[in-house]
Design a protein around this motif. Structure first.
Motif, PDB file in Angstrom:
ATOM      1  N   LYS A   1      24.144   2.346  46.697  1.00 24.94           N
ATOM      2  CA  LYS A   1      23.151   3.419  46.709  1.00 24.94           C
ATOM      3  C   LYS A   1      23.125   4.055  45.323  1.00 24.94           C
ATOM      4  O   LYS A   1      24.165   4.526  44.836  1.00 24.94           O
ATOM      5  CB  LYS A   1      23.496   4.465  47.771  1.00 24.94           C
ATOM      6  CG  LYS A   1      22.431   5.542  47.915  1.00 24.94           C
ATOM      7  CD  LYS A   1      22.770   6.506  49.049  1.00 24.94           C
ATOM      8  CE  LYS A   1      21.694   7.562  49.200  1.00 24.94           C
ATOM      9  NZ  LYS A   1      22.013   8.514  50.298  1.00 24.94           N
ATOM     10  N   MET A   2      21.938   4.042  44.722  1.00 22.39           N
ATOM     11  CA  MET A   2      21.772   4.552  43.367  1.00 22.39           C
ATOM     12  C   MET A   2      22.765   3.831  42.452  1.00 22.39           C
ATOM     13  O   MET A   2      22.737   2.621  42.359  1.00 22.39           O
ATOM     14  CB  MET A   2      21.968   6.080  43.344  1.00 22.39           C
ATOM     15  CG  MET A   2      20.990   6.847  44.235  1.00 22.39           C
ATOM     16  SD  MET A   2      19.269   6.681  43.721  1.00 22.39           S
ATOM     17  CE  MET A   2      19.276   7.700  42.249  1.00 22.39           C
ATOM     18  N   ASN A   3      23.650   4.570  41.813  1.00 20.75           N
ATOM     19  CA  ASN A   3      24.593   3.951  40.880  1.00 20.75           C
ATOM     20  C   ASN A   3      25.992   3.799  41.482  1.00 20.75           C
ATOM     21  O   ASN A   3      26.977   3.678  40.760  1.00 20.75           O
ATOM     22  CB  ASN A   3      24.669   4.766  39.586  1.00 20.75           C
ATOM     23  CG  ASN A   3      25.205   6.166  39.815  1.00 20.75           C
ATOM     24  OD1 ASN A   3      25.227   6.629  40.950  1.00 20.75           O
ATOM     25  ND2 ASN A   3      25.616   6.829  38.741  1.00 20.75           N
ATOM     26  N   ARG A   4      26.073   3.827  42.837  1.00 18.70           N
ATOM     27  CA  ARG A   4      27.368   3.713  43.509  1.00 18.70           C
ATOM     28  C   ARG A   4      27.400   2.474  44.406  1.00 18.70           C
ATOM     29  O   ARG A   4      26.377   2.041  44.929  1.00 18.70           O
ATOM     30  CB  ARG A   4      27.651   4.949  44.384  1.00 18.70           C
ATOM     31  CG  ARG A   4      27.923   6.218  43.597  1.00 18.70           C
ATOM     32  CD  ARG A   4      28.087   7.387  44.562  1.00 18.70           C
ATOM     33  NE  ARG A   4      29.124   7.110  45.551  1.00 18.70           N
ATOM     34  CZ  ARG A   4      30.431   7.333  45.373  1.00 18.70           C
ATOM     35  NH1 ARG A   4      30.825   7.833  44.227  1.00 18.70           N
ATOM     36  NH2 ARG A   4      31.294   7.076  46.327  1.00 18.70           N
TER      37      ARG A   4
END
Length: 231
Positions: free
Chosen positions: A16-19
């Motif tokens: 999710k996003m940058n994770r």
């Protein structure tokens, strides 16, 4: 999924996003990848090298052993709820689906000729089953303790019903025995074909039957009518 990486052999992650976060993993030595490597070695190829060769050869294999569902194949698969058996199968072997307690539906093809001992013993959720016309013999204990089974029709191809075949099927209220059946087996020590069928109220035995074993209808507490032929 891999043979083994660090200690994880299979893992699931969510991004999710940058994770990217782990959800769960399976650790060594439990590994489908290593199982595949074992087959690679068995076929004569080098482990961690020849797996791609085995993968390439796989489409050329012939299903020469799928004519039988082997002994204990699905024993104690308590979450299995539905099975469709392919037309290539001719025999359902010993204890193949024994204690599949969630099994509610099964489709048996006309190619099947034999249902062997304890094949569906203890399938307590199985409420109905159609035995195909190709079956000639239903062996001992085949449907023992199928406590949800309410009715069953035996096809004209069957000649023998084994001992304890339907014993302790406590919900079985109706059964049709065809004129092809000559023997209904029973044993004073282990029980008869319909022993403990406490919901069975009447039964018609056809003229073709020449032998009824000991204890065939013992403990059928609701049985009020039975027609026994002159044969």
């Amino acid at each position: 999924m891999d043979g083994v990486g660090e200690w994880a052999t299979t893992s699931t992650w969510v991004g999710k996003m940058n994770r990217i976060d782990p959800l769960w993993e399976i650790s060594f030595p439990h590994s489908l990848g290593l199982l595949y490597s074992a087959f690679t070695y068995y076929c004569g190829f080098k482990v961690n090298s020849g797996e791609y060769k085995l993968m390439g050869l796989a489409p050329y294999g012939q299903p020469k052993f799928v004519n039988k569902i082997k002994d204990y194949e699905f024993l104690d698969c308590s979450s299995l709820n539905s099975v469709t058996i392919p037309n290539s199968v001719t025999t359902i072997r010993l204890c193949a689906f024994e204690k599949c307690s969630s099994l509610t539906s099964i489709t048996i093809p006309n190619s099947v000729t034999s249902i062997e001992e304890n094949a569906f013993d203890g399938c307590t959720s199985l409420s109905s089953i159609t035995i195909p016309n190709g079956v000639t013999s239903i062996h001992a204990y085949a449907f023992k303790s199928c406590t949800s089974l309410t009715s069953i029709t035996i096809p004209d191809s069957v000649t023998k019903i084994g001992q304890d075949t339907f014993s302790d099927c406590s919900s079985l209220a109706s059964i049709t025995i065809p004129n092809s059946v000559t023997t209904i087996e029973g044993n004073r020590y282990v029980g008869g074909a319909f022993q403990g069928c406490s919901s069975l109220t009447s039964i018609n035995i056809p003229n073709s039957v020449t032998s009824i074993g000991q204890g065939t209808f013992s403990d059928c507490s609701s049985l009020t009518s039975i027609n026994i032929p002159n044969s």
